[in-house]
Motif scaffolding. Structure first.
Motif, short mmCIF file in Angstrom:
data_model
loop_
_atom_site.label_atom_id
_atom_site.label_comp_id
_atom_site.label_asym_id
_atom_site.label_seq_id
_atom_site.Cartn_x
_atom_site.Cartn_y
_atom_site.Cartn_z
N SER A 1 -1.49 4.33 4.53
CA SER A 1 0.19 4.66 3.64
C SER A 1 0.67 6.05 3.49
O SER A 1 1.74 5.98 2.35
CB SER A 1 -0.48 3.48 2.06
N GLU B 1 3.64 6.87 5.51
CA GLU B 1 4.30 6.55 5.20
C GLU B 1 5.05 6.60 3.76
O GLU B 1 6.22 6.57 3.58
CB GLU B 1 3.60 5.10 5.34
N LEU C 1 0.46 -1.09 -0.25
CA LEU C 1 0.29 -0.19 -0.31
C LEU C 1 0.75 1.60 -0.54
O LEU C 1 0.16 2.35 -0.24
CB LEU C 1 -0.90 -0.04 1.23
N THR C 2 2.40 1.51 0.19
CA THR C 2 2.82 2.58 0.49
C THR C 2 3.13 2.58 -0.65
O THR C 2 3.45 3.89 -0.77
CB THR C 2 3.99 2.14 1.50
#
Length: 76
Positions: free
Chosen positions: A41, A44, A3-4
């Protein structure tokens, strides 16, 4: 894809497409939520992009795009 990583790609796409220009403030959380980015996310991704100086995080002022050219402080 994590997701990041997906969030990083979406932020880069915003810069490439011209929605976020170097020196300008990045869109707020609402815009990112519309793009399908979760709060974690997004956090990050911003942290990762600020480490390579693609984003400039100014506490109390916002997050600004610098460029897509990563830079390292140790390179001359």
């Amino acid at each position: 894809m994590a997701l990041t990583d997906e969030a990083i790609d979406k932020i880069k796409d915003m810069i490439i497409s011209g929605r976020v220009r170097p020196g300008r403030s990045c869109p707020g959380r609402l815009t990112c939520r519309r793009a399908g980015l979760s709060r974690n996310s997004l956090r990050e991704a911003v942290k990762a992009l600020s480490l390579i100086n693609v984003l400039d995080v100014r506490q109390g002022d916002g997050t600004y795009a610098t460029s897509l050219a990563p830079s390292c402080s140790w390179r001359r």
